[in-house]
Design a protein around this motif. Sequence first.
Motif: not given
Length: 831
Positions: A747-749, A753-757
């Motif tokens: 949710g923070l990403a 507006g960041l990608g997450v892996i």
Amino acid sequence: MYSRLFVPILLMIATVVGLRYHLMLESETTNANARYQREAGEVTAHLRKTLQPALAISDRAALDNTLSGALLLNGDLSAARLDYAGGHLEALRSPQAEPQYPRWFVRFSPLARASRTVILDGATLVLDFEPVRALNDVWRSIYQQAVISAINVIVIYTLLGIIILANKRMLARLADATNRFQGGDHDVRLPVQGTLEARMLASTFNNMAQRVQALVHKLQQSQNNLSAQLTRTLLAQKQLQVEKDRIEVTLASIGDAVITTDLHGKIDTINEVAQQLTGWPESRARGMELHQVFVLSNNFGQHSLLKAMKAIYAGGEVVKVGNQNLRNRMGQTCTVEYTANAIRTPQGEVQGSVLVFRDVTERRQLMQQISWQSNHDILTGLPNRTALAQRFEQEVERAREHNYLLAVCLFDLDHFQHVNQTMGQAVGDEILKQVASRLHDFAGQRHYVARLGGDEFVLLLPELSDRAAIEYAMSKLMAALARDYVCSGKAVSMSASVGIAVYTGNDLSADSLLRHADQALYQAKITGRNRHHFFDADLDEQVRTHHNRRTEVRAAVRANELVLYYQPKLDMRKGRIVGMEALLRWNHPLRGIVGPMDFLPIVEHTDVIVDIGEWVLREALRQLQSWRAFDTDWVISVNIAARHFQRHDFVERLKMILAEFPEVPPHMLELEILESSALSDISHVRSIMLDCQALGISFALDDFGTGYSSMSYLKRLPADILKIDQSFVRNMLVDRDDLHLVSAVIGLARSFGLGVIAEGVETIEHGAMLMRLGCDLVQGYGVARPMPADEVLSWVASFDTAKVWQAAASLPPILSLHGTPAGGTSQLALI
């Protein structure tokens, strides 16, 4: 190269043409057969209809005419036979249709003969068809296309021949110009004409020739200048030798300078040598006070002279003083040594004084320079390592004899290299001078300070009673060194770390004590800097082992024993591999493949980590360059150590490495950094990240959630992707807290507006849950273990996306975890 292309081009054309004509032949044959069969059916239907009336009345002539007319209706009909109650009739085509195709063509277009039998009211009609006309149609179409293809091939090879001829002529001109250039004709140039390649090649050669010609001209000028300079130097050496011989003869022929005074210090006599040295003629010097004529430039020396002469007038002993600077009347100085004594009467009464001095400038300067430079640091004026060794042994021996403590303090300025690089060497030198001055002031006459080199200083504290005295001295000295240093009107903050080894009478040499102090300094550095640390004998063996392993890692880098393994990164929703993470391994000759945690922590605080990081970048880009033929969209991730990433020249060095692989776009490279890498200087790290992103490089914050994970850091750091630490992902299916943490990071990403892996995906269930939480990108053992580069492509070819992931992709996302069963997350529906 163009000539070698003929064969593959020919094979490619042959393959394409063969495939094309195979398909064309099938199509044409199918169409021709359809027409052939259709027309045969039409003729058969026509005869069925027209023969019935004639058969009803047994009209033989009408039947014969109808059969003969059928031959005219269909060119493929070769024979028509009718057996009826009134007899047998035949209609044969003569002559047969002439085939226009070669005999071999029949094997490739299998149109067979056709025969139709029709029963009409007790009569039997047999029709025979020959596919000659259909085969002729197929052959004409194939033949026309073959002629067109042959013309195309001829045109292609003609153009290739023209290109080869043009390039051959261009290369011949280049070879001729190169040979002439190598033969010494540096004025040769290629005409800029012809094709674009020829013009570019000619321009490049001309620019190279012009630069080389200019360099040759400069070299010739330099050689001429060096020859002239060598001639002048030899002449000057000869002149210096003559002057030296003359001075030696002169010095050997003159005597000492002599001045006499009365009891009040007034000059009575001054000989010719003294007049020359002081610049005062006898007529003017007589009656003047001694200190007005014999002027020592050093105030302390002048004060000592007056004090000594006063003692002599009072009946004191002879005074001998050397290495004094005498300033003559014109302001020039020379080095003298003098002897002062009283002039006494036979009764021993003092009537005056005599001052005998001689000029020892050249001899003293040479001896002083040699002696001083051999024992002192030129920049700071402090004793150097050689002088320290002599004094060190003396202090150790004295401490052993008198049974007192001797503290050996090794100082190193914190982050001095950074100051030196950012503010300039002049500022760094000034700081070293001021540090030396503060240490010298603290040392005084009792202690001893020396500079080992760089920003390292040694202070010997002898005659100490206990450790408390050392602690007290260090607190005062650290406070003195922590004061701001004023350089060119600017205040520079600087601290120091100190390693202390204490000699307590045990059997230790000066070298061992200094080594112990160095180990203690290392401990002070790694525990936070700006502090002092006492040598701990229990850690000595650990430090030795650490040093040996660091040396072993450095040797492994030079021996090219490091290798890269690659772990795939999967987009579960799309079911495709989106890139690889490059993971470092050590192919140890004895231990086999060694993981990074076994050797990287040993060198992470040294410049070896920089060499390793640049090697990893080059190797990863080289591998990505070869993989682009398989998939042009793969992004490769490389972990960068904090020490490497925060170097002032990181961006420039990265540009140079990228330039070595022009076929790899910078946006295909992703750098992974830890949160902790940015905490020491977040502004500096942000600046580096922005410079790299301007090149197209993306950033991922590795192991997110294990460090500070501050919102302010996330806001200030321009990261592109957050990597969820595997420790949370691994237990998310059984630990509700970890599941909430993973959901919070996702949710923070999304909010930023960041990608997450996610790392550490070990099962299909992990991937399904992550996809429902909103994280589609994963890596881990559930996808694939890290593998050597030569196994990657075969693994990707055999990879099959799990059906449960595909099913989870169609499920609605999990918007809230508050309804999760209290017993954990194992009861959550995945699919």
